[in-house]
Structures are given as structure tokens and as C-alpha cells.
Scaffold this active site. Structure first.
Site: not given
Length: 180
Positions: A40, A63, A128, A131, A154, A163
Site C-alpha cells: 500500500r 493499515k 491504489h 498495488r 484478503h 480487487y
């Protein structure tokens, strides 16, 4: 918050790299680090020169606060070799021009990427995107959603595929072939 896409076209990636390399070594390395690590932006911006001297990134994710070890790709290691050559271990890899030793901000990283995207007429770009671009091309190369799911931390393979835009690709393909 806007929904961002991975950069699917390798030629667009090459064009962005070319633009950023001519613009700024720091900005080029920011892009290359993102698309080669799957980290990230919040984790990338905290990296220091000492982190780039190892063959892997050993971080605590901003995060999730989880420890994570990501092996560096050979290409990224090669890129870092020259980039960190004359820098001190304690320096941030992506230093701001503001202050003494502070990393660029997330908003500055966004501006850098947005400017590069504008050069190649690319929409749906954000921090993002780096990533997601890593994930998209990793999946296309290895077709191993389980490993990618672990890299991204995930909970479900479906989350990972959505994603990185694989679901979108399949929907687009289906719509193009649909006839009544």
C-alpha cells in the site's frame, strides 16, 4: 472515494516509466516500487534506505498493524542499487522537498501518479493503482489467486479477483460477445 483500476496494458506501464524517469528519479522509483511490491502507498512512503538494502521488505502494515515480509523482485533490487547508492540508511526513500528528512505525503504521491496518467490519457488512477497493477500482472503471470490473496491479506479469493479487476475483465469480455 473514486474507484481505481490497475494498469492492464504493459505498453502504458512502459510509457509511464519513461515519463517518470525523465521527470524525477524519486517519482520513477515510487512507481516502480509500487508496481513491483504490492505494498500500500502508506507502507511504501514509510520505507527508508536501509529497507532497500535487504532482498525483502520487512514491514508492519500501517493499515492492519500486521507484520509482513515481501521478497523484492530481482528487477526492483537492481533499480534500488543505483537509487540508494549515495544515501544514508536513515533517509526516507521518497523524501519530500519540504523539511529535513520527511517522506512525501500521500496526496503528493497521488499528484505524481495523476500527472503521469494524464501524459498517457489514463483515467481511474490513484495511489491504489500501483498495488492493483502489481496484483493484476501477478495473477496474469502465475494464475495463483491463493498466493496473491496471502500477499494482499484478503479474506477470500473472490475479494482478490474483484480487487485486481479480473471480474471487470470477464464482464467486459462477456458484454462484447453478447448478442440477442
Amino acid at each position: 472515494m473514486n474507484f481505481v483500476q490497475p494498469i492492464r496494458d504493459p505498453e502504458l506501464i512502459r510509457e509511464i516509466k519513461r515519463f517518470l524517469r525523465e521527470d524525477s528519479e524519486r517519482n520513477y522509483m515510487l512507481f516502480v516500487t509500487g508496481i513491483n511490491s504490492g505494498l500500500r502507498i502508506s507502507d511504501i512512503l514509510q520505507l527508508r534506505v536501509s529497507d532497500a538494502k535487504k532482498p525483502y521488505f520487512n514491514i508492519i502494515e500501517q493499515k492492519t498493524q500486521k507484520k509482513k515480509r515481501i521478497e523484492m523482485t530481482p528487477g526492483l533490487r537492481k533499480e534500488f542499487k543505483d537509487y540508494i547508492e549515495r544515501r544514508e540508511d536513515h533517509e526516507f526513500l521518497f523524501k519530500s522537498r519540504e523539511g529535513v528528512n520527511k517522506p512525501i505525503t500521500r496526496s503528493m504521491a497521488y499528484k505524481i501518479l495523476r500527472r503521469a496518467a494524464d501524459q498517457v490519457d489514463l483515467d481511474d488512477i490513484g495511489t491504489h493503482t500501483l498495488r492493483k497493477t502489481f496484483g493484476y500482472h501477478f495473477y496474469k503471470q502465475y494464475k495463483n489467486v491463493a498466493i496473491l490473496q496471502k500477499i494482499f491479506n484478503h479474506s477470500d479469493p473472490k475479494v482478490t479477483l474483484g480487487y485486481i479487476g479480473i471480474d471487470q475483465d470477464e464482464m467486459d469480455r462477456a458484454m462484447k460477445g453478447f448478442k440477442i
